[in-house]
Design a protein around this motif. Structure first.
Motif, PDB file in Angstrom:
ATOM      1  N   THR A 170      15.363  10.471  -4.521  1.00 47.51           N
ATOM      2  CA  THR A 170      16.691   9.981  -4.126  1.00 47.51           C
ATOM      3  C   THR A 170      17.547   9.660  -5.356  1.00 47.51           C
ATOM      4  N   ALA A 171      16.937   9.048  -6.359  1.00 47.61           N
ATOM      5  CA  ALA A 171      17.686   8.709  -7.571  1.00 47.61           C
ATOM      6  C   ALA A 171      18.138   9.966  -8.308  1.00 47.61           C
ATOM      7  N   GLY A 172      17.300  10.999  -8.314  1.00 45.53           N
ATOM      8  CA  GLY A 172      17.695  12.252  -8.959  1.00 45.53           C
ATOM      9  C   GLY A 172      18.872  12.906  -8.262  1.00 45.53           C
ATOM     10  N   LEU A 173      18.863  12.877  -6.947  1.00 42.10           N
ATOM     11  CA  LEU A 173      19.998  13.429  -6.208  1.00 42.10           C
ATOM     12  C   LEU A 173      21.259  12.600  -6.436  1.00 42.10           C
ATOM     13  N   MET A 174      21.089  11.287  -6.472  1.00 36.20           N
ATOM     14  CA  MET A 174      22.239  10.405  -6.692  1.00 36.20           C
ATOM     15  C   MET A 174      22.776  10.550  -8.108  1.00 36.20           C
ATOM     16  N   GLU A 175      21.880  10.798  -9.068  1.00 34.00           N
ATOM     17  CA  GLU A 175      22.302  10.873 -10.464  1.00 34.00           C
ATOM     18  C   GLU A 175      23.045  12.170 -10.768  1.00 34.00           C
ATOM     19  N   SER A 176      22.919  13.173  -9.912  1.00 32.04           N
ATOM     20  CA  SER A 176      23.637  14.431 -10.155  1.00 32.04           C
ATOM     21  C   SER A 176      25.144  14.263  -9.951  1.00 32.04           C
ATOM     22  N   PHE A 177      25.548  13.292  -9.169  1.00 32.10           N
ATOM     23  CA  PHE A 177      26.973  13.084  -8.891  1.00 32.10           C
ATOM     24  C   PHE A 177      27.802  12.828 -10.159  1.00 32.10           C
ATOM     25  N   PRO A 178      27.383  11.921 -11.060  1.00 30.89           N
ATOM     26  CA  PRO A 178      28.202  11.730 -12.277  1.00 30.89           C
ATOM     27  C   PRO A 178      28.297  12.981 -13.145  1.00 30.89           C
ATOM     28  N   PHE A 179      27.263  13.814 -13.144  1.00 27.25           N
ATOM     29  CA  PHE A 179      27.317  15.032 -13.944  1.00 27.25           C
ATOM     30  C   PHE A 179      28.290  16.051 -13.343  1.00 27.25           C
ATOM     31  N   ILE A 180      28.363  16.098 -12.032  1.00 27.65           N
ATOM     32  CA  ILE A 180      29.346  16.966 -11.377  1.00 27.65           C
ATOM     33  C   ILE A 180      30.755  16.465 -11.691  1.00 27.65           C
ATOM     34  N   VAL A 181      30.937  15.158 -11.639  1.00 24.97           N
ATOM     35  CA  VAL A 181      32.235  14.567 -11.975  1.00 24.97           C
ATOM     36  C   VAL A 181      32.576  14.830 -13.441  1.00 24.97           C
ATOM     37  N   LEU A 182      31.581  14.764 -14.319  1.00 22.33           N
ATOM     38  CA  LEU A 182      31.809  15.048 -15.729  1.00 22.33           C
ATOM     39  C   LEU A 182      32.269  16.488 -15.937  1.00 22.33           C
ATOM     40  N   ALA A 183      31.700  17.415 -15.172  1.00 27.94           N
ATOM     41  CA  ALA A 183      32.115  18.815 -15.291  1.00 27.94           C
ATOM     42  C   ALA A 183      33.575  18.976 -14.878  1.00 27.94           C
ATOM     43  N   PHE A 184      33.982  18.336 -13.792  1.00 29.50           N
ATOM     44  CA  PHE A 184      35.389  18.389 -13.383  1.00 29.50           C
ATOM     45  C   PHE A 184      36.291  17.737 -14.426  1.00 29.50           C
ATOM     46  N   ALA A 185      35.840  16.630 -15.006  1.00 24.90           N
ATOM     47  CA  ALA A 185      36.648  15.948 -16.026  1.00 24.90           C
ATOM     48  C   ALA A 185      36.823  16.827 -17.259  1.00 24.90           C
ATOM     49  N   MET A 186      35.775  17.526 -17.666  1.00 23.22           N
ATOM     50  CA  MET A 186      35.895  18.434 -18.812  1.00 23.22           C
ATOM     51  C   MET A 186      36.842  19.588 -18.497  1.00 23.22           C
ATOM     52  N   TYR A 187      36.798  20.070 -17.270  1.00 24.30           N
ATOM     53  CA  TYR A 187      37.720  21.140 -16.874  1.00 24.30           C
ATOM     54  C   TYR A 187      39.160  20.650 -16.981  1.00 24.30           C
ATOM     55  N   PHE A 188      39.432  19.469 -16.446  1.00 27.84           N
ATOM     56  CA  PHE A 188      40.802  18.950 -16.499  1.00 27.84           C
ATOM     57  C   PHE A 188      41.224  18.625 -17.928  1.00 27.84           C
ATOM     58  N   GLU A 197       0.811  -1.217   0.000  1.00 28.59           N
ATOM     59  CA  GLU A 197       0.000   0.000   0.000  1.00 28.59           C
ATOM     60  C   GLU A 197       0.848   1.272   0.000  1.00 28.59           C
ATOM     61  N   MET A 198       2.125   1.164   0.278  1.00 25.28           N
ATOM     62  CA  MET A 198       3.032   2.320   0.295  1.00 25.28           C
ATOM     63  C   MET A 198       3.686   2.573  -1.061  1.00 25.28           C
ATOM     64  N   GLN A 199       3.313   1.828  -2.087  1.00 24.10           N
ATOM     65  CA  GLN A 199       3.964   1.914  -3.388  1.00 24.10           C
ATOM     66  C   GLN A 199       3.992   3.326  -3.975  1.00 24.10           C
ATOM     67  N   PRO A 200       2.891   4.089  -3.977  1.00 24.10           N
ATOM     68  CA  PRO A 200       2.978   5.440  -4.560  1.00 24.10           C
ATOM     69  C   PRO A 200       3.959   6.348  -3.816  1.00 24.10           C
ATOM     70  N   ARG A 201       3.939   6.292  -2.504  1.00 28.17           N
ATOM     71  CA  ARG A 201       4.847   7.133  -1.711  1.00 28.17           C
ATOM     72  C   ARG A 201       6.305   6.703  -1.889  1.00 28.17           C
ATOM     73  N   LEU A 202       6.536   5.400  -1.916  1.00 24.79           N
ATOM     74  CA  LEU A 202       7.902   4.901  -2.121  1.00 24.79           C
ATOM     75  C   LEU A 202       8.423   5.253  -3.502  1.00 24.79           C
ATOM     76  N   LEU A 203       7.535   5.248  -4.501  1.00 24.92           N
ATOM     77  CA  LEU A 203       7.952   5.587  -5.863  1.00 24.92           C
ATOM     78  C   LEU A 203       8.445   7.032  -5.935  1.00 24.92           C
ATOM     79  N   ILE A 204       7.710   7.933  -5.312  1.00 23.08           N
ATOM     80  CA  ILE A 204       8.118   9.345  -5.305  1.00 23.08           C
ATOM     81  C   ILE A 204       9.455   9.505  -4.591  1.00 23.08           C
ATOM     82  N   GLN A 205       9.596   8.877  -3.435  1.00 21.28           N
ATOM     83  CA  GLN A 205      10.853   8.979  -2.689  1.00 21.28           C
ATOM     84  C   GLN A 205      12.011   8.347  -3.449  1.00 21.28           C
ATOM     85  N   MET A 206      11.731   7.263  -4.174  1.00 15.88           N
ATOM     86  CA  MET A 206      12.790   6.627  -4.955  1.00 15.88           C
ATOM     87  C   MET A 206      13.287   7.571  -6.046  1.00 15.88           C
ATOM     88  N   PHE A 207      12.361   8.236  -6.739  1.00 17.58           N
ATOM     89  CA  PHE A 207      12.774   9.137  -7.813  1.00 17.58           C
ATOM     90  C   PHE A 207      13.504  10.369  -7.285  1.00 17.58           C
TER      91      PHE A 207
END
Length: 99
Positions: free
Chosen positions: A62-80, A50-60
């Motif tokens: 959290t995943a969005g925050l986690m997915e920003s890390f590779p883009f930050i790393v990509l920006a540093f890699a382009m700088y170097f 019964e918690m599926q809708p709430r868990l889905l929102i929280q998963m997305f």
């Protein structure tokens, strides 16, 4: 004393190797993070369906925050890669030795 082409090529090659390792580890970390997030999401649904809708929102969120890390790393890699700060420092050090 002037900077020879071998020194500059060595700095660029070491920087390229470092950037490759950094991007590879960022991709690996992102993949592991997605796997853990999705597995915990599935465990949560299995325990309380019964918690599926709430868990889905929280998963997305959290995943969005986690997915920003590779883009930050990509920006540093382009700088170097394109504005290599090590070349300027090496040229200053070499010119300081000569005069």
């Amino acid at each position: 004393m002037t900077a020879d082409a071998n020194t500059i090529a060595l700095i660029y090659s070491a920087t390229s190797l470092g950037v490759g390792i950094i991007l590879g580890l960022a991709g690996l970390g992102s993949a592991l993070g997605w796997g853990l997030i999705c597995s915990k999401y599935m465990e949560g649904i299995a325990r309380q369906p019964e918690m599926q809708p709430r868990l889905l929102i929280q998963m997305f969120i959290t995943a969005g925050l986690m997915e920003s890390f590779p883009f930050i790393v990509l920006a540093f890699a382009m700088y170097f890669t394109f504005a290599n700060p090590f070349i300027g420092g090496a040229l200053e050090a070499i010119s300081g030795l000569g005069g």
